[in-house]
Scaffold this active site. Structure first.
Site, PDB file in Angstrom:
ATOM      1  N   ALA A   1      40.191  54.694  27.136  1.00 34.34           N
ATOM      2  CA  ALA A   1      38.934  55.309  27.579  1.00 34.34           C
ATOM      3  C   ALA A   1      37.885  54.196  27.700  1.00 34.34           C
ATOM      4  CB  ALA A   1      38.488  56.364  26.567  1.00 34.34           C
TER       5      ALA A   1
ATOM      6  N   ASN B   1      34.809  53.970  26.230  1.00 34.69           N
ATOM      7  CA  ASN B   1      33.737  53.802  25.236  1.00 34.69           C
ATOM      8  C   ASN B   1      33.948  52.614  24.286  1.00 34.69           C
ATOM      9  OD1 ASN B   1      35.884  55.164  24.109  1.00 34.69           O
ATOM     10  ND2 ASN B   1      34.626  56.557  22.908  1.00 34.69           N
TER      11      ASN B   1
ATOM     12  N   SER C   1      40.294  51.626  31.003  1.00 35.32           N
ATOM     13  CA  SER C   1      39.586  52.563  31.877  1.00 35.32           C
ATOM     14  C   SER C   1      39.050  51.804  33.087  1.00 35.32           C
ATOM     15  CB  SER C   1      38.417  53.186  31.113  1.00 35.32           C
ATOM     16  OG  SER C   1      37.522  53.795  32.032  1.00 35.32           O
TER      17      SER C   1
ATOM     18  N   VAL D   1      41.030  65.650  26.838  1.00 34.31           N
ATOM     19  CA  VAL D   1      42.117  66.626  26.655  1.00 34.31           C
ATOM     20  C   VAL D   1      42.822  66.927  27.988  1.00 34.31           C
ATOM     21  CG1 VAL D   1      42.671  68.987  25.941  1.00 34.31           C
ATOM     22  CG2 VAL D   1      41.119  67.586  24.555  1.00 34.31           C
TER      23      VAL D   1
ATOM     24  N   GLU E   1      45.167  60.324  21.627  1.00 36.83           N
ATOM     25  CA  GLU E   1      43.852  60.316  20.968  1.00 36.83           C
ATOM     26  C   GLU E   1      42.867  60.927  21.941  1.00 36.83           C
ATOM     27  OE1 GLU E   1      43.056  59.640  18.009  1.00 36.83           O
ATOM     28  OE2 GLU E   1      44.818  58.603  17.272  1.00 36.83           O
TER      29      GLU E   1
ATOM     30  N   GLY F   1      39.812  64.267  22.975  1.00 35.78           N
ATOM     31  CA  GLY F   1      38.401  64.589  22.758  1.00 35.78           C
ATOM     32  C   GLY F   1      38.163  65.502  21.571  1.00 35.78           C
TER      33      GLY F   1
ATOM     34  N   CYS G   1      34.342  59.803  20.484  1.00 32.52           N
ATOM     35  CA  CYS G   1      35.209  60.980  20.487  1.00 32.52           C
ATOM     36  C   CYS G   1      35.070  61.822  19.223  1.00 32.52           C
ATOM     37  CB  CYS G   1      36.649  60.538  20.646  1.00 32.52           C
ATOM     38  SG  CYS G   1      37.089  59.253  19.461  1.00 32.52           S
TER      39      CYS G   1
ATOM     40  N   GLU H   1      32.868  69.507  24.922  1.00 28.77           N
ATOM     41  CA  GLU H   1      32.546  68.111  24.604  1.00 28.77           C
ATOM     42  C   GLU H   1      31.590  67.576  25.673  1.00 28.77           C
ATOM     43  OE1 GLU H   1      35.590  65.064  25.211  1.00 28.77           O
ATOM     44  OE2 GLU H   1      35.019  64.169  23.304  1.00 28.77           O
TER      45      GLU H   1
ATOM     46  N   GLY I   1      44.824  65.979  19.701  1.00 29.54           N
ATOM     47  CA  GLY I   1      45.771  64.872  19.750  1.00 29.54           C
ATOM     48  C   GLY I   1      47.067  65.056  18.999  1.00 29.54           C
TER      49      GLY I   1
ATOM     50  N   GLU J   1      46.469  56.726  14.793  1.00 31.31           N
ATOM     51  CA  GLU J   1      46.287  55.285  14.956  1.00 31.31           C
ATOM     52  C   GLU J   1      45.846  54.714  13.615  1.00 31.31           C
ATOM     53  OE1 GLU J   1      43.802  54.966  18.712  1.00 31.31           O
ATOM     54  OE2 GLU J   1      45.734  54.193  19.404  1.00 31.31           O
TER      55      GLU J   1
HETATM   56  P1  NAD Z   1      39.706  60.186  30.839  1.00 25.00           P
HETATM   57  O1  NAD Z   1      40.631  61.188  30.278  1.00 25.00           O
HETATM   58  O2  NAD Z   1      38.987  60.508  32.094  1.00 25.00           O
HETATM   59  O3  NAD Z   1      40.482  58.803  31.131  1.00 25.00           O
HETATM   60  C1  NAD Z   1      41.181  58.132  30.118  1.00 25.00           C
HETATM   61  C2  NAD Z   1      42.151  57.148  30.734  1.00 25.00           C
HETATM   62  O4  NAD Z   1      43.228  57.867  31.343  1.00 25.00           O
HETATM   63  C3  NAD Z   1      41.574  56.264  31.832  1.00 25.00           C
HETATM   64  O5  NAD Z   1      42.076  54.954  31.690  1.00 25.00           O
HETATM   65  C4  NAD Z   1      42.105  56.910  33.114  1.00 25.00           C
HETATM   66  O6  NAD Z   1      42.217  56.012  34.195  1.00 25.00           O
HETATM   67  C5  NAD Z   1      43.462  57.381  32.655  1.00 25.00           C
HETATM   68  N1  NAD Z   1      44.055  58.478  33.425  1.00 25.00           N
HETATM   69  C6  NAD Z   1      43.423  59.467  34.101  1.00 25.00           C
HETATM   70  N2  NAD Z   1      44.329  60.300  34.660  1.00 25.00           N
HETATM   71  C7  NAD Z   1      45.553  59.835  34.325  1.00 25.00           C
HETATM   72  C8  NAD Z   1      46.890  60.277  34.586  1.00 25.00           C
HETATM   73  N3  NAD Z   1      47.148  61.378  35.309  1.00 25.00           N
HETATM   74  N4  NAD Z   1      47.918  59.557  34.080  1.00 25.00           N
HETATM   75  C9  NAD Z   1      47.690  58.459  33.328  1.00 25.00           C
HETATM   76  N5  NAD Z   1      46.445  57.997  33.051  1.00 25.00           N
HETATM   77  C10 NAD Z   1      45.391  58.681  33.541  1.00 25.00           C
HETATM   78  O7  NAD Z   1      38.705  59.831  29.643  1.00 25.00           O
HETATM   79  P2  NAD Z   1      37.385  58.931  29.699  1.00 25.00           P
HETATM   80  O8  NAD Z   1      36.345  59.684  30.463  1.00 25.00           O
HETATM   81  O9  NAD Z   1      37.715  57.548  30.079  1.00 25.00           O
HETATM   82  O10 NAD Z   1      36.984  58.907  28.149  1.00 25.00           O
HETATM   83  C11 NAD Z   1      36.317  59.931  27.527  1.00 25.00           C
HETATM   84  C12 NAD Z   1      37.259  60.851  26.794  1.00 25.00           C
HETATM   85  O11 NAD Z   1      38.072  60.093  25.905  1.00 25.00           O
HETATM   86  C13 NAD Z   1      36.534  61.850  25.926  1.00 25.00           C
HETATM   87  O12 NAD Z   1      37.147  63.110  26.014  1.00 25.00           O
HETATM   88  C14 NAD Z   1      36.695  61.295  24.532  1.00 25.00           C
HETATM   89  O13 NAD Z   1      36.576  62.233  23.505  1.00 25.00           O
HETATM   90  C15 NAD Z   1      38.039  60.685  24.602  1.00 25.00           C
HETATM   91  N6  NAD Z   1      38.193  59.648  23.577  1.00 25.00           N
HETATM   92  C16 NAD Z   1      39.029  59.881  22.520  1.00 25.00           C
HETATM   93  C17 NAD Z   1      39.150  58.944  21.511  1.00 25.00           C
HETATM   94  C18 NAD Z   1      40.058  59.182  20.332  1.00 25.00           C
HETATM   95  O14 NAD Z   1      40.422  58.211  19.671  1.00 25.00           O
HETATM   96  N7  NAD Z   1      40.439  60.393  20.025  1.00 25.00           N
HETATM   97  C19 NAD Z   1      38.431  57.756  21.580  1.00 25.00           C
HETATM   98  C20 NAD Z   1      37.586  57.545  22.675  1.00 25.00           C
HETATM   99  C21 NAD Z   1      37.489  58.502  23.669  1.00 25.00           C
END
Ligand code: NAD
Length: 483
Positions: free
Chosen positions: A150, A152, A177, A229, A249, A251, A283, A380, A453, A457
């Site tokens: 992601a 962040n 990302s 998610v 991991e 949202g 997250c 979220e 999730g 980790e």
């Molecule tokens: P996102 O789900 O839009 O993207 C995450 C990653 O997945 C990116 O690298 C994206 O290019 C990739 N991706 C998208 N579609 C895909 C597919 N079909 N197949 C494979 N990869 C694909 O998330 P975001 O906007 O980058 O980040 C924010 C989200 O991440 C929030 O929901 C946040 O809660 C979550 N997050 C979770 C944690 C955790 O440890 N639980 C940590 C940080 C962020």
């Protein structure tokens, strides 16, 4: 500082470019200026990265844990030595203030490399005696792992996934990302400088389609995703088709429960850390702040006073404590939720506005009198928007706190120790805090339950998700058969 990387990808120990891929502009969130451009991986780049990781894996796994760990620990030291430059790059990539990045990003990545570097030599199997016969187990790597990040915490995520994967003898292809592509390249560069054999840790850029191509690749054995998610559902399903291991991991919409015996200033600090650190783009944030009625007004008064201390401005200025949203898109999403909260009748206590003409700035925002049915209490937001909800009793708040599809984190503030542990035990969440919020030391497992999730980790728990156990039965006598 040079923000344009040498090339878009890092494969087989070196920078690699293929301008045939879709261009991705890297935008500095504080101003909206384009600071670099990379290209999304073409199918040829994806193939090259997977082939390189596959070719490198057996020799890497054949090294002793001590040798592998030494390289990871050397990389950790180099990251710490270069913390300033890496923190500046993290600020360019994400917009997060240097005040944060200099203590929370490269340093956290270094912790993971040091911790799993130290652990690599301790990974062993078991001996199980069965009379004269016996079984021994071998802890073996999974093979080629894909990490998808992601936006962040780009440095931290690259290390949190890479360090345990490499410690166990796997190789990795990391896809950052598309919003923050710069930092992972530096992690790869430093690992190689620390002595990592070529092909063991590779970085390829791209949007979701590149992630999907990696997840679906027949030669990939494991996928670890940090993301939302909805993305998690897609990635998990695609991995299942190939029977691949996963760590998800995802949202959250985590509860922070503040009882009226809590120390008000500590509770306010926890709520600030759980809602406004990284401008709310964390997250595990505790964005549903349940405050017991007896303490509610004191809490809101103190919170409003303390938020006046949030300092927006040049993220590179060490006095700046609050940065922008990562992108125009994320700012628009957050402003949309703020408008929704007002439409739904929540009371805007402070904030609520976009700031300035340049960049993607949103004020720290607090809504009070939020009810469970409001969208701002259910979805979220991933921005600096705190929802304060009232409650009367412990039983009531536990039911409401758990009434969500998410289960990433949860926190409680109280001076009553028995209640604190009872509440922590009752939370449906993978990561809980008592009189604190959002600590993520590498020594502790981190991850979610329910829709938030699968897997964990950090800590020794991560080893279970980057290795598999082979059992070997050893017969000491003759082999008997019925005929
Ligand atoms: P996102 O789900 O839009 O993207 C995450 C990653 O997945 C990116 O690298 C994206 O290019 C990739 N991706 C998208 N579609 C895909 C597919 N079909 N197949 C494979 N990869 C694909 O998330 P975001 O906007 O980058 O980040 C924010 C989200 O991440 C929030 O929901 C946040 O809660 C979550 N997050 C979770 C944690 C955790 O440890 N639980 C940590 C940080 C962020």
């Amino acid at each position: 500082m040079q923000t344009q990387p040498q090339a878009s990808h890092f494969i087989d120990g070196e920078y690699v470019e293929d301008t045939g891929g879709t261009p991705i502009d890297v935008i500095y969130p504080a101003t909206g200026a384009v600071i670099a451009r990379v290209h999304s991986a073409t199918p040829a780049i994806v193939e090259r990265a997977v082939a390189s990781a596959q070719a490198a894996q057996a020799a890497w796994a054949a090294m002793s844990g001590t040798e592998r760990g030494r390289i990871l620990r050397r990389a950790a030291d180099m990251i710490r030595d270069r913390n300033h430059d890496l923190s500046v790059l993290e600020t360019w990539d994400t917009g997060k203030p240097y005040q944060e990045t200099s203590v929370a990003d490269a340093t956290s990545g270094a912790d993971a490399l040091e911790y799993f570097g130290g652990m690599a030599a301790t990974l062993t199997g078991q001996h199980i005696q069965l009379g004269e016969d016996w079984v021994y187990t071998r802890r073996e790597p999974l093979g080629v792992c894909v990490g998808i990040g992601a936006w962040n915490y780009p440095t931290q995520i690259a290390c949190w996934k890479g360090a345990p994967a490499l410690a166990c003898g796997n190789t990795m292809i990391f896809k950052p990302s598309e919003t923050t592509p710069l930092c992972a390249l530096k992690v790869a560069e430093i690992l190689v400088e620390a002595g990592l054999p070529k092909g063991v840790y590779n970085v390829v850029q791209g949007l979701g389609d590149v992630g999907a191509a990696l997840v679906g690749h027949a030669d990939v054995d494991k996928v670890s995703l940090t993301g939302s998610v909805p993305t998690g559902r897609k990635v998990y399903a695609a991995a299942a088709a190939g029977m691949k291991h996963v760590t998800m991991e995802l949202g959250g919409k985590s509860p922070l429960v503040i009882f009226d015996d809590a120390d008000v200033d500590n509770a306010v600090s926890g709520a600030i850390l759980g809602n406004f650190y990284s401008s709310g783009q964390v997250c595990s944030n505790g964005t549903r702040v349940f405050v017991q009625k007896g303490i509610k007004e004191a809490f809101l008064t103190r919170l409003t006073e303390r938020l006046k201390g949030a300092r927006m401005g040049d993220p590179m200025d060490p006095d700046t404590s609050f940065g922008p949203m990562v992108s125009q898109r994320q700012m628009d999403i957050v402003l949309g939720y703020i408008a929704k909260g007002q439409d739904e009748g929540a009371r805007l206590v402070t904030g609520g506005n976009q700031v300035g003409q340049e960049g993607f700035w949103v004020e720290p925002t607090v809504f009070a009198d939020v009810t469970d049915d409001m969208v701002i209490a259910q979805e979220e937001i991933f921005g600096p928007v705190m929802a304060v909800l009232d409650f009367d009793t412990e039983e009531e708040v536990m039911t409401r706190a758990n009434a969500t599809e998410f289960g990433l984190a949860a926190g409680v503030y109280t001076r009553d120790l028995a209640r604190a542990h009872r509440v922590a035990a009752g939370f449906e969440a993978g990561t809980c805090f008592i009189n604190s919020y959002n600590d993520a030391p590498v020594e502790a497992p981190f991850g979610g339950v329910k829709q938030s999730g699968v897997g964990r980790e950090n800590s020794s728990a991560a080893i279970e998700h980057y290795s598999q156990v082979k059992s070997v039965y050893v017969r000491m006598g003759d082999t008997e058969a019925p005929f």
